[in-house]
Design a protein around this motif. Structure first.
Motif, PDB file in Angstrom:
ATOM      1  N   ASN A  71      -6.764  -8.975 -21.975  1.00 40.00           N
ATOM      2  CA  ASN A  71      -8.013  -9.663 -21.814  1.00 40.00           C
ATOM      3  C   ASN A  71      -8.960  -9.383 -20.701  1.00 40.00           C
ATOM      4  N   THR A  72      -8.966  -8.043 -20.399  1.00 35.91           N
ATOM      5  CA  THR A  72      -9.877  -7.553 -19.287  1.00 35.91           C
ATOM      6  C   THR A  72     -10.621  -6.327 -19.834  1.00 35.91           C
ATOM      7  N   THR A  73     -11.108  -5.619 -18.661  1.00 34.66           N
ATOM      8  CA  THR A  73     -11.960  -4.041 -18.995  1.00 34.66           C
ATOM      9  C   THR A  73     -11.195  -3.230 -18.256  1.00 34.66           C
ATOM     10  N   ALA A  74     -11.497  -1.949 -18.426  1.00 38.66           N
ATOM     11  CA  ALA A  74     -10.769  -0.846 -18.111  1.00 38.66           C
ATOM     12  C   ALA A  74     -10.878  -0.526 -16.673  1.00 38.66           C
ATOM     13  N   GLU A  75     -11.873  -1.259 -15.992  1.00 37.92           N
ATOM     14  CA  GLU A  75     -12.195  -0.940 -14.566  1.00 37.92           C
ATOM     15  C   GLU A  75     -11.417  -1.661 -13.761  1.00 37.92           C
ATOM     16  N   HIS A  76     -10.579  -2.520 -14.227  1.00 38.66           N
ATOM     17  CA  HIS A  76      -9.334  -3.381 -13.595  1.00 38.66           C
ATOM     18  C   HIS A  76      -8.194  -2.834 -13.732  1.00 38.66           C
ATOM     19  N   ILE A  77      -7.893  -1.891 -14.142  1.00 38.24           N
ATOM     20  CA  ILE A  77      -6.615  -1.493 -14.344  1.00 38.24           C
ATOM     21  C   ILE A  77      -6.468   0.031 -13.730  1.00 38.24           C
ATOM     22  N   ALA A  78      -5.364   0.049 -13.015  1.00 34.25           N
ATOM     23  CA  ALA A  78      -4.844   1.257 -12.229  1.00 34.25           C
ATOM     24  C   ALA A  78      -3.668   1.604 -12.598  1.00 34.25           C
ATOM     25  N   ALA A  79      -3.490   3.007 -12.921  1.00 31.76           N
ATOM     26  CA  ALA A  79      -2.169   3.599 -13.413  1.00 31.76           C
ATOM     27  C   ALA A  79      -1.063   4.011 -12.166  1.00 31.76           C
ATOM     28  N   THR A  80       0.055   3.486 -12.320  1.00 32.25           N
ATOM     29  CA  THR A  80       1.280   3.772 -11.238  1.00 32.25           C
ATOM     30  C   THR A  80       2.542   4.197 -11.862  1.00 32.25           C
ATOM     31  N   ALA A  81       3.142   4.798 -11.040  1.00 32.29           N
ATOM     32  CA  ALA A  81       4.546   5.242 -11.404  1.00 32.29           C
ATOM     33  C   ALA A  81       5.451   4.286 -12.030  1.00 32.29           C
ATOM     34  N   ASN A  82       5.402   3.066 -11.659  1.00 34.87           N
ATOM     35  CA  ASN A  82       6.335   2.010 -11.953  1.00 34.87           C
ATOM     36  C   ASN A  82       5.786   0.722 -11.743  1.00 34.87           C
ATOM     37  N   ALA A  83       6.425  -0.500 -11.874  1.00 27.85           N
ATOM     38  CA  ALA A  83       6.084  -1.841 -11.559  1.00 27.85           C
ATOM     39  C   ALA A  83       6.119  -2.039  -9.937  1.00 27.85           C
ATOM     40  N   THR A  84       7.280  -1.483  -9.429  1.00 24.62           N
ATOM     41  CA  THR A  84       7.413  -1.403  -7.993  1.00 24.62           C
ATOM     42  C   THR A  84       6.334  -0.739  -7.204  1.00 24.62           C
ATOM     43  N   ASP A  85       5.970   0.395  -7.608  1.00 28.24           N
ATOM     44  CA  ASP A  85       4.940   1.103  -7.058  1.00 28.24           C
ATOM     45  C   ASP A  85       3.769   0.284  -7.330  1.00 28.24           C
ATOM     46  N   ALA A  86       3.202  -0.290  -8.194  1.00 25.69           N
ATOM     47  CA  ALA A  86       2.160  -0.885  -8.362  1.00 25.69           C
ATOM     48  C   ALA A  86       2.207  -2.326  -7.342  1.00 25.69           C
ATOM     49  N   TYR A  87       3.337  -2.942  -7.402  1.00 25.25           N
ATOM     50  CA  TYR A  87       3.539  -3.933  -6.500  1.00 25.25           C
ATOM     51  C   TYR A  87       3.484  -3.597  -4.944  1.00 25.25           C
ATOM     52  N   ALA A  88       3.907  -2.406  -4.558  1.00 29.25           N
ATOM     53  CA  ALA A  88       3.565  -2.111  -3.310  1.00 29.25           C
ATOM     54  C   ALA A  88       2.328  -1.766  -2.868  1.00 29.25           C
ATOM     55  N   ARG A  89       1.615  -0.972  -3.699  1.00 31.23           N
ATOM     56  CA  ARG A  89       0.237  -0.801  -3.458  1.00 31.23           C
ATOM     57  C   ARG A  89      -0.352  -2.236  -3.500  1.00 31.23           C
ATOM     58  N   ALA A  90      -0.271  -2.999  -4.403  1.00 33.15           N
ATOM     59  CA  ALA A  90      -0.968  -4.620  -4.236  1.00 33.15           C
ATOM     60  C   ALA A  90      -0.942  -5.124  -2.730  1.00 33.15           C
ATOM     61  N   LEU A  91       0.596  -5.040  -2.536  1.00 28.70           N
ATOM     62  CA  LEU A  91       0.959  -5.742  -1.130  1.00 28.70           C
ATOM     63  C   LEU A  91       0.316  -5.059   0.245  1.00 28.70           C
ATOM     64  N   SER A  92       0.247  -3.793  -0.040  1.00 29.63           N
ATOM     65  CA  SER A  92      -0.411  -2.965   1.228  1.00 29.63           C
ATOM     66  C   SER A  92      -1.693  -2.972   1.298  1.00 29.63           C
ATOM     67  N   SER A  93      -2.605  -3.576   0.403  1.00 35.41           N
ATOM     68  CA  SER A  93      -3.971  -3.821   0.478  1.00 35.41           C
ATOM     69  C   SER A  93      -4.328  -5.155   1.251  1.00 35.41           C
ATOM     70  N   ILE A  94      -3.082  -5.811   1.231  1.00 40.90           N
ATOM     71  CA  ILE A  94      -3.772  -7.427   1.991  1.00 40.90           C
ATOM     72  C   ILE A  94      -3.359  -7.286   3.600  1.00 40.90           C
ATOM     73  N   PRO A  95      -4.308  -7.562   4.358  1.00 37.47           N
ATOM     74  CA  PRO A  95      -4.336  -7.429   5.852  1.00 37.47           C
ATOM     75  C   PRO A  95      -3.472  -8.644   6.499  1.00 37.47           C
ATOM     76  N   PHE A  96      -2.331  -8.432   6.271  1.00 35.34           N
ATOM     77  CA  PHE A  96      -1.420  -9.431   6.768  1.00 35.34           C
ATOM     78  C   PHE A  96      -1.293  -9.419   8.092  1.00 35.34           C
ATOM     79  N   GLU A  97      -1.088 -10.537   8.957  1.00 29.44           N
ATOM     80  CA  GLU A  97      -1.243 -10.720  10.369  1.00 29.44           C
ATOM     81  C   GLU A  97       0.046 -11.507  10.753  1.00 29.44           C
TER      82      GLU A  97
END
Length: 394
Positions: A71-97
Motif C-alpha cells: 500500500n505504497t508507491t514505486a518510489e519507495h521501493i528498492a530492489a536488493t539481493a535478499n532480505a539481509t542485504d536490504a537490512y544491511a543497507r537500511a542499517l548502514s544509512s543510519i548515522p549511529f554514534e
C-alpha cells in the motif's frame, strides 16, 4: 474462496513433492517460472544489456507490484539481493554514534541480531531487548516504557521470527515510534506473502523482505521499503553507487530523490520480472484469503501434531502464523527432516544457533523441525505428513 485445483495446476512442484518448507523457499507458480526463463532466453539471444532495455517495462513492474503489496508507491521501493542485504543497507544509512540505543526484541532474526552486535563492537552502540509478555511476543507496554526512557536511535522488530509462528504487534509498536519520532525498521521476511501488510498502518521507516518465501518468488532477490521521512532526511546507504547517486564533480555527488538511492546498478532483471509475477499472483489470490487459508491449515495441522507422542509444539503468542516448530523427545529434528525428505516431504530445521534467546528459554539445546504450510497445500498432504511422522516416531 481458494481454487485449489487451479493453484496446484499452476504449481508444477506439487506433482513431485509435498512441500511444507514455504518459510524457507516456496514452490514457484508457472507465471513466475515463465517470466524468468523468458528473459533468460532473451538475454541468450540478444545480450544482457539489450534484453534489459527491451524489457524495462517488465522490470519496472517489480516496483509497482511490490508497492501494491505494501500500500505504497514505486518510489519507495528498492530492489536488493535478499532480505539481509536490504537490512544491511537500511542499517548502514543510519548515522549511529557511540552510546546510541538500538531497541529490539528477543525474537529478532539471527542475522539482524548479529548486525546489531557488529554495530555494538565497531561503533559502541547499545543493544536493548524489550521484554516479552506472559502470553508470548514482545510486550508493547515494555516497548513504550523503554522508548520513553532510552530515546533509542532505532527500534527494530522482526514481524514473524524464523524460529516461530509468533506474529509480533508491529502496528502498535509503529504507533509508539511515530509518536516519539524514532526510526523504525521492520523485518517482514516471513510475513510478506502470507499476511496483508500496510506500511501506513505499520508506521515503519524501513521494511525488508525476500521474495523466495511465502511470496513464492525466485531466490536471489528481495526488497527494501523506505518512508518519506527517510528520503527527506537524505539518509542513504554507506556505500552508494552510480545507480543511487549522480557524480556531479570531483568531490561531490547528488543522491537520487527516491528509494533507488539504496540500489546498486547491477541486479538480475530475470529474477525481478519473476518476482513481479509472484507479487501479482499473491495479489490475485488475495492476501486476506491467503491469511484465512493458512490459519485454517495451521489449526488443522497443529491439532493433529499435538496428538503425536512425546512431541512439543514450541510456538507461543496471541497471534500465530504459518510456521510450526516441533520438538520430539524421541528423535532429533535432523533425523525427522531426513526421514521425511526420503518420503518426498519437504520441511526444514530451526537450530539453536538461530534462536538462542528464545530456545534457551524453552529448554531447546539442539534444533526443532520447522513445518510451514501455505495456501496451496491440501488437507490430504497434512494427513500424509502426520501419518509419516507417526511411523517415524514409532
Amino acid at each position: 474462496m481458494i481454487d485449489l485445483l487451479t493453484l496446484r495446476n499452476d504449481t508444477p512442484g506439487t506433482r513431485h513433492v509435498v512441500h511444507f518448507n514455504n518459510a524457507g523457499a516456496s514452490l514457484m507458480p508457472q507465471p513466475v517460472i515463465d517470466a524468468i526463463t523468458s528473459h533468460l532466453t532473451l538475454e541468450s539471444e540478444i545480450g544482457g544489456y539489450e534484453a534489459a532495455q527491451l524489457r524495462q517495462d517488465a522490470t519496472q513492474q517489480f516496483y509497482t507490484s511490490t508497492a501494491d503489496l505494501l500500500n505504497t508507491t514505486a518510489e519507495h521501493i528498492a530492489a536488493t539481493a535478499n532480505a539481509t542485504d536490504a537490512y544491511a543497507r537500511a542499517l548502514s544509512s543510519i548515522p549511529f554514534e557511540r552510546g546510541d540505543v538500538i531497541l529490539t526484541t528477543v525474537n529478532d532474526y539471527v542475522s539482524n541480531q548479529l548486525a546489531f552486535l557488529s554495530l555494538q563492537k565497531r561503533l559502541g552502540v547499545n543493544i536493548v531487548r524489550a521484554e516479552d509478555s506472559p502470553a508470548g511476543g514482545v510486550s508493547v507496554e515494555d516497548m513504550a516504557s523503554k522508548i520513553k526512557a532510552l530515546c533509542p536511535r532505532l527500534v527494530a522488530v522482526t514481524h514473524i521470527p524464523t524460529n516461530s509462528g509468533l506474529i509480533q504487534p508491529v502496528e502498535a509498536i509503529g504507533q509508539l515510534c511515530q509518536e516519539a519520532d524514532v526510526l523504525y525498521l521492520v523485518d517482514a521476511c516471513q510475513s510478506v506473502g502470507q499476511l496483508p501488510l500496510d506500511v501506513n498502518q505499520i508506521h515503519c521507516d524501513f521494511l525488508t523482505a525476500t521474495c523466495r518465501k511465502f511470496l513464492r518468488g525466485p531466490r536471489g532477490v528481495g526488497f527494501l521499503y523506505v518512508s518519506d521521512k527517510v528520503l527527506s532526511s537524505q539518509l542513504a546507504p554507506l556505500f552508494v553507487d552510480l545507480r543511487g547517486a549522480v557524480w556531479e564533480s570531483a568531490d561531490s555527488y547528488q543522491l537520487l530523490p527516491t528509494a533507488q538511492r539504496f540500489e546498486y546498478w547491477e541486479f538480475p532483471h530475470a529474477l525481478l520480472q519473476g518476482a513481479a509475477q509472484a507479487n501479482r499472483y499473491a495479489l490475485s489470490v488475495g492476501l486476506e484469503t491467503i491469511a484465512r487459508r493458512n490459519s485454517a491449515l495451521r489449526e488443522n495441522l497443529c491439532s493433529q501434531l499435538n496428538q503425536l507422542p512425546d512431541v512439543r509444539l514450541l510456538d507461543e503468542g496471541e497471534r500465530l502464523a504459518s510456521i510450526i516448530t516441533l520438538f520430539s523427545e524421541r528423535k532429533p529434528a535432523a533425523d525427522l527432516k531426513s526421514a521425511l525428505l526420503a518420503e518426498r516431504i519437504n520441511t526444514s530445521l530451526s537450530d539453536h544457533g538461530s534462536a538462542i534467546l528464545d530456545y534457551d528459554r524453552k529448554g531447546i539445546t539442539t534444533a526443532a523441525l520447522r513445518i510451514s504450510p501455505h495456501y496451496f497445500n491440501t488437507e490430504e498432504e497434512i494427513t500424509t505428513l502426520v501419518d509419516t511422522l507417526t511411523r517415524i516416531l514409532a
